[in-house]
Scaffold this active site. Structure first.
Site, mmCIF file in Angstrom:
data_model
loop_
_atom_site.group_PDB
_atom_site.id
_atom_site.type_symbol
_atom_site.label_atom_id
_atom_site.label_comp_id
_atom_site.label_asym_id
_atom_site.label_seq_id
_atom_site.Cartn_x
_atom_site.Cartn_y
_atom_site.Cartn_z
ATOM 1 N N HIS A 1 25.136 134.742 13.400
ATOM 2 C CA HIS A 1 23.687 134.575 13.635
ATOM 3 C C HIS A 1 23.225 135.548 14.722
ATOM 4 C CE1 HIS A 1 24.337 130.136 12.320
ATOM 5 N NE2 HIS A 1 23.688 130.750 11.342
ATOM 6 N N LYS B 1 19.332 116.010 6.762
ATOM 7 C CA LYS B 1 20.682 116.569 6.926
ATOM 8 C C LYS B 1 21.254 116.140 8.280
ATOM 9 C CE LYS B 1 22.683 121.176 6.524
ATOM 10 N NZ LYS B 1 22.341 122.572 6.229
ATOM 11 N N ARG C 1 25.805 137.428 3.438
ATOM 12 C CA ARG C 1 27.169 137.799 3.786
ATOM 13 C C ARG C 1 27.932 138.306 2.570
ATOM 14 N NH1 ARG C 1 27.946 131.925 6.024
ATOM 15 N NH2 ARG C 1 26.770 131.733 4.110
ATOM 16 N N SER D 1 28.612 128.228 9.943
ATOM 17 C CA SER D 1 28.601 127.096 10.881
ATOM 18 C C SER D 1 29.485 125.968 10.359
ATOM 19 C CB SER D 1 27.175 126.570 11.060
ATOM 20 O OG SER D 1 26.351 127.561 11.588
HETATM 21 O O1 PNS Z 1 20.562 127.900 7.593
HETATM 22 P P1 PNS Z 1 20.093 127.183 6.383
HETATM 23 O O2 PNS Z 1 20.369 125.715 6.501
HETATM 24 O O3 PNS Z 1 20.661 127.786 5.131
HETATM 25 O O4 PNS Z 1 18.493 127.362 6.320
HETATM 26 C C1 PNS Z 1 17.749 126.890 5.238
HETATM 27 C C2 PNS Z 1 16.230 126.995 5.542
HETATM 28 C C3 PNS Z 1 15.899 126.319 6.844
HETATM 29 C C4 PNS Z 1 15.840 128.452 5.619
HETATM 30 C C5 PNS Z 1 15.474 126.353 4.346
HETATM 31 O O5 PNS Z 1 16.041 125.093 4.079
HETATM 32 C C6 PNS Z 1 13.993 126.186 4.610
HETATM 33 O O6 PNS Z 1 13.267 127.143 4.713
HETATM 34 N N1 PNS Z 1 13.528 124.914 4.717
HETATM 35 C C7 PNS Z 1 12.163 124.600 4.991
HETATM 36 C C8 PNS Z 1 11.522 123.854 3.825
HETATM 37 C C9 PNS Z 1 11.037 124.843 2.779
HETATM 38 O O7 PNS Z 1 10.177 125.646 3.018
HETATM 39 N N2 PNS Z 1 11.620 124.724 1.580
HETATM 40 C C10 PNS Z 1 11.326 125.594 0.474
HETATM 41 C C11 PNS Z 1 12.149 126.856 0.531
HETATM 42 S S1 PNS Z 1 11.900 127.817 -0.888
#
Ligand code: PNS
Length: 200
Positions: free
Chosen positions: A19, A43, A92, A130
Site C-alpha cells: 500500500h 466486514k 498486483r 493484508s
Molecule cells: O481494499 P479493498 O477491500 O479491496 O477495497 C474495496 C473498496 C473499498 C475499494 C470497495 O469495496 C469500495 O469502493 N466500496 C465502497 C462501496 C462502493 O462504492 N461499492 C461499489 C463499487 S463498484
C-alpha cells in the site's frame, strides 16, 4: 489547469508496504491524494478504523500532498464530495484484474467523470496482501519487510499467535531428515556401517 485530486480507497486492514509503495507512486502523479478507509459495516476487521487511520497518518506524514480520511456509502459519492476526478487502485497480478475492472467500470457507469487509474506496486510486493499478513502473523511467521515496523508492533499487541504444533522427538528427527537423501547406513555409527568396496 485544475489540480487532479485522486482517492485511494481500501480496507487497509492492516496497511502493508505494498500500500505504501502505491501511495508513494500515486503522490508523484496526482496533485492531491486522499487515502480513504472504508468503514465496512459488514466486514469484520482486525484493526478499528481509528487504529488504521493512525497507522496510515503516521506512515504517510512525509508525503505532503497525501491525506487520510474515512468514508462509507458509495465511493463515487465520496469522490464527488471531495471534488476528486480519479480513483487509484493497485494491480498486483492478472488475478486482481477481473475484480478491479468490474469495479472500475461500475464506478464509471455510476459517474462517468470518475476515472480509475491502475498502478503496479514494486515486484517484491506483488504477492503481498493484508489477508496473508494476518494469516502469517497469526501462525507465528515473520512479516518483516512486508509491513511497516509500527504495524508489526501493533500486530503483536493485537493478534494471539497460534504456536506451531509440538512435535515428538522422533517426529522432529524425521522432519529434519525429510528433504535430504540420507542412507540408513549413514545413520549407524561408523563402526557399525558395512564398508563397501571401492569400484575400479
Ligand atoms: O481494499 P479493498 O477491500 O479491496 O477495497 C474495496 C473498496 C473499498 C475499494 C470497495 O469495496 C469500495 O469502493 N466500496 C465502497 C462501496 C462502493 O462504492 N461499492 C461499489 C463499487 S463498484
Amino acid at each position: 489547469m485544475k489540480p487532479v485530486i485522486a482517492i485511494y480507497p481500501g480496507s487497509f486492514d492492516p496497511l502493508t508496504n505494498g500500500h505504501l509503495d502505491l501511495i508513494e507512486r500515486g503522490s508523484k502523479i496526482f496533485d492531491q491524494l486522499i487515502v480513504a478507509i472504508l468503514r465496512h459495516p459488514e466486514k469484520a476487521a482486525l484493526f478499528t478504523v481509528d487504529e488504521r487511520r493512525q497507522m496510515l497518518e503516521s506512515m504517510t506524514a512525509r508525503f505532503k500532498n497525501v491525506s487520510v480520511d474515512t468514508f462509507d456509502g458509495l465511493l463515487v459519492d465520496y469522490a464527488r464530495s471531495k471534488g476528486a476526478g480519479a480513483v487509484l487502485r493497485g494491480i498486483r497480478a492478472i488475478s486482481d484484474y477481473e475484480y478491479e475492472l468490474q469495479m472500475a467500470l461500475m464506478n464509471r457507469k455510476l459517474d462517468r467523470r470518475l476515472e480509475t487509474v491502475f498502478m503496479m506496486p514494486a515486484e517484491k510486493y506483488s504477492y503481498l496482501s493484508s489477508r496473508l499478513v494476518k494469516e502469517i502473523f497469526r501462525h507465528g511467521g515473520s512479516v518483516r519487510g512486508l509491513v511497516p515496523k509500527q504495524v508489526e508492533e501493533r500486530l503483536r499487541g493485537k493478534v494471539r499467535r497460534v504456536s506451531p504444533p509440538q512435535l515428538s522427538p522422533s517426529a522432529r528427527e524425521e522432519r529434519l531428515l525429510r528433504g535430504k537423501v540420507v542412507r540408513v547406513s549413514r545413520l549407524r555409527p561408523a563402526s557399525a556401517a558395512p564398508r563397501r568396496k571401492a569400484r575400479l
